[in-house]
Design an enzyme around this catalytic site. Structure first.
Site, PDB file in Angstrom:
ATOM      1  N   GLU A 119     -80.599  46.810 -54.760  1.00  0.00           N
ATOM      2  CA  GLU A 119     -79.619  45.910 -54.272  1.00  0.00           C
ATOM      3  C   GLU A 119     -80.325  46.922 -53.330  1.00  0.00           C
ATOM      4  OE1 GLU A 119     -75.450  45.755 -53.809  1.00  0.00           O
ATOM      5  OE2 GLU A 119     -75.106  46.685 -51.660  1.00  0.00           O
ATOM      6  N   ASP A 178     -73.370  51.181 -71.731  1.00  0.00           N
ATOM      7  CA  ASP A 178     -73.042  49.861 -71.805  1.00  0.00           C
ATOM      8  C   ASP A 178     -72.101  49.582 -70.503  1.00  0.00           C
ATOM      9  OD1 ASP A 178     -71.071  47.900 -72.011  1.00  0.00           O
ATOM     10  OD2 ASP A 178     -70.685  47.976 -73.913  1.00  0.00           O
TER      11      ASP A 178
END
Ligand code: MEV
Length: 434
Positions: A63, A262
């Site tokens: 982004e 994770d």
């Protein structure tokens, strides 16, 4: 790249690896049915001063404006002496679900009485124990009223040191299940870690003088009050809290991704934590303190942060290994102590001693706080679109086929015209080519 290589003492091979990322064979060894590799830009969050030490923070994110914004947030935090951060012991929770327990209260007593035996049985990783970690305690929870009948849930609390700990927690849960069945006369169901790792949290705090927010359009005093109003909005309204927290995860996920962690696990835990009082709320809070004329903006973020610096992709992905090196948390730091990298203000002792994973969780919390600060400052003043325009225009120019210097040229024209559309970028590109 040159500055970064000097800062983190990266070799030529390491800088080449950063550009290359994983090879096809490494990718094939990581997951199943591999057909390719999916690359993301890796950027550097700048200006971070955390617990008195300077950091360059690797961030993998697609982004536009996330890296620019977080670097600006970190710069604002410097005006207040930087970010202070801390963390709990790296304790993960492993759950064992017990069903068909005849007398749950009696069963709880049996479990509590057998605490030492259960902990010994849960001790499945000699290396963890050697490093001062391993199973620490147990908890028993009653779920008397579920659609599948009453259940008893046993939590094993396991200090996972520098590992994220999913494997250690799952192995221990599976190891103790037969003993728990024997003790309770019940039947073990699921045996798995909980991603609501609320005993393994990190926090970050800042206190910034209002005048650091002064701009031509807005006096800093007004800006800090508006940021506090934005914070109250996100605390009170789950619709706003979701967007507020999404902005925090722009930074948090980018660091987790870059370091091979994770991010789904951290997201799941943090969102559950954000709803711990029954309503989904913001993960940060911002208040104005001090007398008129000498206001300070105080901000704090706290959330579960189960991250590792050993095991899994943190080691098997070459870019993650280098990202950890850039942070001074290199692989091989398995003695529970993070590496100390000299910092420009010479203040070696300022950072509290902690394990590498704990240090990483504190950096991630600091990034989340700085990301949130930058978003709120923009939203509470000029809005985010103005700042986004130029970065968005670059992306549009690339989508239209611009390369090299042409990206900036086309982006500049799109911004000055106020029309950021791919068709217009293509037209401009055609004109430039002609
Ligand atoms: C956009 O990716 C993130 C923001 O929406 C966060 C926020 O609203 O606080 C700007």
């Amino acid at each position: 790249m040159e500055i970064l290589a000097g800062w983190a003492e990266l070799s030529g091979a390491e800088t080449a690896l950063l550009a290359e990322s994983i090879g096809a064979e490494e990718a094939d060894a990581m997951i199943e049915n591999v057909v390719g590799r999916f690359a993301l830009p890796l950027g550097i969050g700048a200006n971070f001063l955390i617990n008195g030490r300077n950091y360059l923070v690797p961030m993998a994110v697609e982004e536009p404006s996330v890296v620019a914004a977080v670097s600006f947030g970190a710069l604002l935090a410097r005006a207040g002496g930087g970010i202070s951060a801390g963390s709990t012991r790296p304790v993960m929770i492993a759950q064992v679900q017990l069903l068909d327990v005849g007398d749950p209260c009696k069963a709880e007593k049996e479990i509590v009485a057998a605490r030492e035996q259960i902990l010994a049985c849960a001790e499945t990783s000699p290396s963890l124990t050697r490093l001062g970690g391993g199973p620490q305690n147990i908890e028993v929870r009653h779920l008397p009223d579920t659609p599948a009948g009453p259940m008893l849930v046993v939590h094993l609390l396991i200090d996972c040191r520098d590992a994220m700990g999913a494997n250690a927690a799952n192995t221990s849960a599976e190891a103790v299940a037969p003993l728990l069945e024997q003790l309770t006369g019940g039947r073990a169901g699921l045996r798995i870690l909980s991603n609501l790792s609320d005993k393994r949290r990190a926090w970050a705090e800042v206190e910034i003088p209002a005048n650091a927010f002064d701009s031509v359009e807005f006096p800093g005093r007004e800006v800090v009050h508006r940021i506090a109003e934005a914070s109250a909005f996100a605390y009170a309204d789950p619709y706003r809290a979701a967007t507020h927290n999404k902005g925090i995860f722009n930074g948090v996920d980018a660091v987790l991704l870059a370091t091979g962690n994770d991010w789904r696990a951290v997201e799941a835990g943090a969102h559950a934590w954000a709803a711990r009082d029954g309503q989904y709320r913001s993960l940060t809070s911002w208040h104005v303190q001090g007398a008129p004329g000498s206001e300070l903006l105080h901000g704090r973020l706290e959330m579960p942060l189960a991250v590792g610096t050993v095991g899994g992709a943190t080691q098997s992905h070459p870019s993650s290994r280098i990202a950890l090196k850039i942070l001074g948390l290199d692989a091989g730091v398995n003695d529970g102590q993070a590496h100390v990298r000299p910092c420009s203000n010479g203040d070696e002792a300022a950072a509290p001693p902690s394990g590498a994973a704990a240090r990483l969780s504190e950096i991630v919390a600091a990034v989340g706080l700085a990301q949130n600060l930058a978003a709120l400052r923009a939203l509470a003043t000029i809005g985010i679109q103005k700042g986004h325009m130029r970065l968005h225009a670059r992306q549009v120019a690339v989508s239209a086929g611009a390369q090299g210097m042409a990206v900036e040229v086309i982006a500049g024209k799109l911004v000055s015209e106020g029309t950021i559309r791919v068709e217009r970028a293509r037209e401009l590109l055609r004109d430039t080519d002609n």
